[in-house]
Design an enzyme around this catalytic site. Sequence first.
Site, PDB file in Angstrom:
ATOM      1  N   LYS A  96       0.876  -1.168   0.000  1.00  0.00           N
ATOM      2  CA  LYS A  96       0.000   0.000   0.000  1.00  0.00           C
ATOM      3  C   LYS A  96       0.915   1.221   0.000  1.00  0.00           C
ATOM      4  CE  LYS A  96      -3.392   2.690   2.352  1.00  0.00           C
ATOM      5  NZ  LYS A  96      -3.743   3.185   3.683  1.00  0.00           N
ATOM      6  N   GLY A 157      -7.857   9.732   9.175  1.00  0.00           N
ATOM      7  CA  GLY A 157      -8.209   9.897  10.585  1.00  0.00           C
ATOM      8  C   GLY A 157      -9.251  10.952  10.863  1.00  0.00           C
ATOM      9  N   ALA A 183      -9.465   6.138   3.628  1.00  0.00           N
ATOM     10  CA  ALA A 183      -9.366   7.333   4.476  1.00  0.00           C
ATOM     11  C   ALA A 183     -10.649   8.151   4.448  1.00  0.00           C
ATOM     12  CB  ALA A 183      -8.198   8.223   4.089  1.00  0.00           C
ATOM     13  N   GLY A 184     -11.029   8.616   5.607  1.00  0.00           N
ATOM     14  CA  GLY A 184     -12.184   9.492   5.742  1.00  0.00           C
ATOM     15  C   GLY A 184     -13.400   8.823   6.342  1.00  0.00           C
ATOM     16  N   ALA A 205      -9.702   2.179   9.079  1.00  0.00           N
ATOM     17  CA  ALA A 205      -8.772   1.959  10.184  1.00  0.00           C
ATOM     18  C   ALA A 205      -9.279   2.711  11.411  1.00  0.00           C
ATOM     19  CB  ALA A 205      -7.362   2.403   9.797  1.00  0.00           C
TER      20      ALA A 205
END
Lengths: 255, 66
Positions: A96, A157, A183-184, A205
């Site tokens: 990644k 995050g 992300a987001g 995550a």
Amino acid sequence: MTTEPLQIADTKLRSRLFLGTGGISSLAALAACIAATGTELVTVAMRRVSAGSSPLQVIRDAGAHVLPNTAGCFTAAEAVLTAQLAREALGTTRIKLEVVADEHTLLPDTVELLDAAERLVDDGFDVFPYTTDDLVTARRLADLGCVAVMPLGAPIGSGLGICNPRAIEAICDAVDVPVVLDAGVGTASDAALAMELGCDAVLAATAITRADDPARMAAAIGAAVEAGWLARHAGRIPRRTTALASSPLDGLVGS
Amino acid sequence: MSIHVNGRPTDLRTGLTVQEVLTTLNLPRRDVAVAVDGVVVPRSSWSESTVGPDSSVEVVTAMQGG
């Protein structure tokens, strides 16, 4: 009824939720999150050896694949070296690719990202690049030979969801490789929206690992990914500006 | 000789191989990768590749992240 498996390079994945491990409070919590979702692709970061515990055994015991990342890299050179170390340490060509511009925004540095992607594809890696929601950049990454593209919905995050849904949808329409919303994501509905827009998978995550109950949130986001995929492929009704009666108009009382 | 291992100045006998550096410093060998001066040293070369004075050695593994 469940989703169809997702094929990326040589890997067939039954779960379309990829799990990031950053911020997880313990290895037991990580194991619970993997179990709650059935995720088969789990990210790790490459760091200097220390006394800290590695999540590798938990991931392997769960039967999931490892997706090492280049988090923390600011240049193509750093990212390429980190990817090569990951391949050597973990025996996988998956990477990644994250090359960020600064610590404050953590936004991808597109110039460095494209440079690193090209070098890693040439070196035989299966590159999963974390990129902006810019269609042209995503297309260039796909053209370089990346096995997927991973546009951001919002900064890492932030939990802001998908700030520009049309941009994500445009990428899904324009590239032939799998699109993974990265992300987001803040909660389940963000993941469902990503899938409804045409994404092939979602990586979450922080939304999971820093939730009050990570395993429960993992289950919620996993279910949302499935729901979003099913909805996308069920063919939604067109949007209308006026109402359309859902009950028959014939035989009305008093007609 | 003086080298840096994961950023720390370390004094070791001259002429050690990568394998011997890991052993001497009691560093893990499973699921790790080693770079010397920014170049990956494949595991298959650990027992032959020597670490020169003033080298910078990185020993990395997978941790939580992403």
